[in-house]
Each structure stands twice: as structure tokens, then as C-alpha cells.
Design a protein around this motif. Sequence first.
Motif, PDB file in Angstrom:
ATOM      1  N   ARG A 109       0.832  -1.209   0.000  1.00  0.00           N
ATOM      2  CA  ARG A 109       0.000   0.000   0.000  1.00  0.00           C
ATOM      3  C   ARG A 109       0.868   1.261   0.000  1.00  0.00           C
ATOM      4  O   ARG A 109       0.595   2.219  -0.733  1.00  0.00           O
ATOM      5  N   GLU A 110       1.921   1.264   0.808  1.00  0.00           N
ATOM      6  CA  GLU A 110       2.822   2.419   0.845  1.00  0.00           C
ATOM      7  C   GLU A 110       3.475   2.658  -0.513  1.00  0.00           C
ATOM      8  O   GLU A 110       3.533   3.794  -0.997  1.00  0.00           O
ATOM      9  N   LEU A 111       3.956   1.586  -1.120  1.00  0.00           N
ATOM     10  CA  LEU A 111       4.637   1.705  -2.409  1.00  0.00           C
ATOM     11  C   LEU A 111       3.678   2.098  -3.527  1.00  0.00           C
ATOM     12  O   LEU A 111       4.043   2.863  -4.422  1.00  0.00           O
ATOM     13  N   LEU A 169      10.784  10.210 -10.817  1.00  0.00           N
ATOM     14  CA  LEU A 169      10.938   8.963 -11.570  1.00  0.00           C
ATOM     15  C   LEU A 169      11.720   7.916 -10.774  1.00  0.00           C
ATOM     16  O   LEU A 169      11.365   6.747 -10.768  1.00  0.00           O
ATOM     17  N   GLY A 170      12.774   8.328 -10.085  1.00  0.00           N
ATOM     18  CA  GLY A 170      13.553   7.383  -9.284  1.00  0.00           C
ATOM     19  C   GLY A 170      12.713   6.691  -8.233  1.00  0.00           C
ATOM     20  O   GLY A 170      12.849   5.487  -8.002  1.00  0.00           O
ATOM     21  N   ASP A 171      11.819   7.435  -7.599  1.00  0.00           N
ATOM     22  CA  ASP A 171      10.921   6.852  -6.591  1.00  0.00           C
ATOM     23  C   ASP A 171       9.965   5.854  -7.229  1.00  0.00           C
ATOM     24  O   ASP A 171       9.690   4.793  -6.668  1.00  0.00           O
ATOM     25  N   VAL A 172       9.446   6.199  -8.400  1.00  0.00           N
ATOM     26  CA  VAL A 172       8.496   5.319  -9.098  1.00  0.00           C
ATOM     27  C   VAL A 172       9.195   4.035  -9.539  1.00  0.00           C
ATOM     28  O   VAL A 172       8.653   2.936  -9.368  1.00  0.00           O
ATOM     29  N   LEU A 173      10.403   4.152 -10.084  1.00  0.00           N
ATOM     30  CA  LEU A 173      11.149   2.959 -10.505  1.00  0.00           C
ATOM     31  C   LEU A 173      11.461   2.059  -9.309  1.00  0.00           C
ATOM     32  O   LEU A 173      11.326   0.835  -9.389  1.00  0.00           O
ATOM     33  N   ALA A 174      11.869   2.664  -8.196  1.00  0.00           N
ATOM     34  CA  ALA A 174      12.162   1.887  -6.988  1.00  0.00           C
ATOM     35  C   ALA A 174      10.897   1.221  -6.466  1.00  0.00           C
ATOM     36  O   ALA A 174      10.924   0.063  -6.039  1.00  0.00           O
ATOM     37  N   ALA A 175       9.768   1.942  -6.512  1.00  0.00           N
ATOM     38  CA  ALA A 175       8.502   1.358  -6.051  1.00  0.00           C
ATOM     39  C   ALA A 175       8.107   0.190  -6.938  1.00  0.00           C
ATOM     40  O   ALA A 175       7.677  -0.850  -6.432  1.00  0.00           O
ATOM     41  N   ASP A 176       8.237   0.331  -8.255  1.00  0.00           N
ATOM     42  CA  ASP A 176       7.937  -0.779  -9.174  1.00  0.00           C
ATOM     43  C   ASP A 176       8.776  -2.007  -8.840  1.00  0.00           C
ATOM     44  O   ASP A 176       8.273  -3.128  -8.780  1.00  0.00           O
ATOM     45  N   ALA A 212      10.294  -2.808  -6.014  1.00  0.00           N
ATOM     46  CA  ALA A 212       9.905  -3.383  -4.725  1.00  0.00           C
ATOM     47  C   ALA A 212       8.552  -4.067  -4.796  1.00  0.00           C
ATOM     48  O   ALA A 212       8.359  -5.139  -4.215  1.00  0.00           O
ATOM     49  N   ILE A 213       7.602  -3.480  -5.510  1.00  0.00           N
ATOM     50  CA  ILE A 213       6.267  -4.073  -5.633  1.00  0.00           C
ATOM     51  C   ILE A 213       6.344  -5.442  -6.296  1.00  0.00           C
ATOM     52  O   ILE A 213       5.706  -6.398  -5.834  1.00  0.00           O
ATOM     53  N   LEU A 214       7.111  -5.551  -7.358  1.00  0.00           N
ATOM     54  CA  LEU A 214       7.219  -6.838  -8.041  1.00  0.00           C
ATOM     55  C   LEU A 214       7.874  -7.896  -7.148  1.00  0.00           C
ATOM     56  O   LEU A 214       7.466  -9.061  -7.161  1.00  0.00           O
ATOM     57  N   LEU A 256       7.749  -7.865  -3.821  1.00  0.00           N
ATOM     58  CA  LEU A 256       6.750  -8.179  -2.798  1.00  0.00           C
ATOM     59  C   LEU A 256       5.662  -9.086  -3.363  1.00  0.00           C
ATOM     60  O   LEU A 256       5.188 -10.002  -2.670  1.00  0.00           O
ATOM     61  N   ASP A 257       5.255  -8.858  -4.610  1.00  0.00           N
ATOM     62  CA  ASP A 257       4.267  -9.729  -5.248  1.00  0.00           C
ATOM     63  C   ASP A 257       4.783 -11.169  -5.316  1.00  0.00           C
ATOM     64  O   ASP A 257       4.041 -12.111  -5.033  1.00  0.00           O
ATOM     65  N   ALA A 258       6.044 -11.325  -5.688  1.00  0.00           N
ATOM     66  CA  ALA A 258       6.628 -12.668  -5.742  1.00  0.00           C
ATOM     67  C   ALA A 258       6.646 -13.295  -4.350  1.00  0.00           C
ATOM     68  O   ALA A 258       6.305 -14.477  -4.191  1.00  0.00           O
ATOM     69  N   ASP A 259       7.023 -12.515  -3.341  1.00  0.00           N
ATOM     70  CA  ASP A 259       7.002 -13.016  -1.966  1.00  0.00           C
ATOM     71  C   ASP A 259       5.589 -13.441  -1.572  1.00  0.00           C
ATOM     72  O   ASP A 259       5.389 -14.489  -0.941  1.00  0.00           O
ATOM     73  N   LEU A 260       4.600 -12.624  -1.924  1.00  0.00           N
ATOM     74  CA  LEU A 260       3.212 -12.943  -1.562  1.00  0.00           C
ATOM     75  C   LEU A 260       2.725 -14.211  -2.252  1.00  0.00           C
ATOM     76  O   LEU A 260       1.981 -14.998  -1.658  1.00  0.00           O
ATOM     77  N   GLN A 261       3.139 -14.429  -3.480  1.00  0.00           N
ATOM     78  CA  GLN A 261       2.790 -15.689  -4.159  1.00  0.00           C
ATOM     79  C   GLN A 261       3.398 -16.861  -3.407  1.00  0.00           C
ATOM     80  O   GLN A 261       2.751 -17.885  -3.196  1.00  0.00           O
ATOM     81  N   TRP A 262       4.656 -16.707  -3.010  1.00  0.00           N
ATOM     82  CA  TRP A 262       5.327 -17.773  -2.272  1.00  0.00           C
ATOM     83  C   TRP A 262       4.632 -17.997  -0.931  1.00  0.00           C
ATOM     84  O   TRP A 262       4.426 -19.135  -0.517  1.00  0.00           O
ATOM     85  N   VAL A 263       4.264 -16.909  -0.238  1.00  0.00           N
ATOM     86  CA  VAL A 263       3.567 -17.038   1.042  1.00  0.00           C
ATOM     87  C   VAL A 263       2.261 -17.802   0.858  1.00  0.00           C
ATOM     88  O   VAL A 263       1.948 -18.716   1.633  1.00  0.00           O
TER      89      VAL A 263
END
Length: 178
Positions: free
Chosen positions: A129-131, A142-149, A151-153, A155-162
Motif C-alpha cells: 500500500r505504501e509503495l 521517476l527514481g521513486d516510481v522505478l524503486a517502487a515498481d 519493490a512491488i514486483l 513483494l508480489d513474488a514473496d506474496l505468491q510464495w507465502v
Amino acid sequence: MSTAHVLLGLLAGGPLHGYELKRAHDQRLPQAKPVAFGQVYATLGRLQRDGLVVTAGQAQEGGPERTAFQVTDAGRQRLDEWLAEIEPPAPFVSSTLFAKVAVAVLVDGAQRARDYLVAQRAAHMGRLRELTAIKTDPASPLGDVLAADFAILHLDADLQWVSNTLERVADLHREVQP
């Protein structure tokens, strides 16, 4: 992340002193682990020793004397080589998340692993949610958006694994306690 290469990249734009390098690092890589002043100066010392940067003058603007550094031709070549290197996929699983779940299953069985995974999923969702707020804010650099992208991807992979692991842990629990 290679601090030396990042500093070379920042210096490729022109001479900077240590304080400016730290500030530029933290601004241009906003979601990265902040670099400490001591690390900046120690890295600059190694880069200078190796002939990758040289001093570019000193200034004293109402404070202590500051030495500016600039990248050398050898430093630009080293930076170009680093930027051209393909990062190999990690050969081993080195996640604390994975290690905690594996140990929880070994030590206490399925229930402790399940409780941990549920709590971890909630923490991941909060971070997502923060990202997402950063990513969708039109004022975000742009740097913040790229970093958020990035991290989000992850985290998504982690959530699939969870989710997958929660199913496996539930199956284990059913096998052990029919």
C-alpha cells in the motif's frame, strides 16, 4: 549493490564532494539503503587509490573544507564495464523469510509457520500500500516510481510464495493431525 560503482556513476555527471555524493545517492536511489558518510569517504579513498577518481579542488563554503572528486578515464571505463555486466540470477535461496518459515516448520511444525506466514503477509500488504501510493502520486520523482515498481514486483513474488507455502503448510497440518 556496489557503492563504488554507484559513486562513480554519480561522479560521471561532474565533480562532487563527499557530502554532495551522499545527498545525491539518497535522492537518486531513494528506496535503496542509505549510504553512510563514512562509507562514502572510505569508498572515495579506495577509488582514489585505484586511480578511478582524482581530487578536483577544495572549497570552504561557510563550513569545513571540502574536497571535490571527479572520475578519471579509468573510472569511466570501469563504470562502463560494470554497467555492461549482466547480473546472474542468484544461485541460492538467501531470504530471511524462507529461512524463518523452514525453521518454524522444523522446530514447531505447521502451526507456527502458518502464524508467521499470516503475519508476514499482513506486513507485505502494508508495504505494498505504501509503495502503491508512491507509484501513483503524480508528484513522485521517476527514481521513486522505478524503486517502487521494483519493490512491488518483489513483494508480489514473496506474496505468491507465502500463499503457496500456506497451502503446503495446511496440507502438512492435515497429514500430521488428520
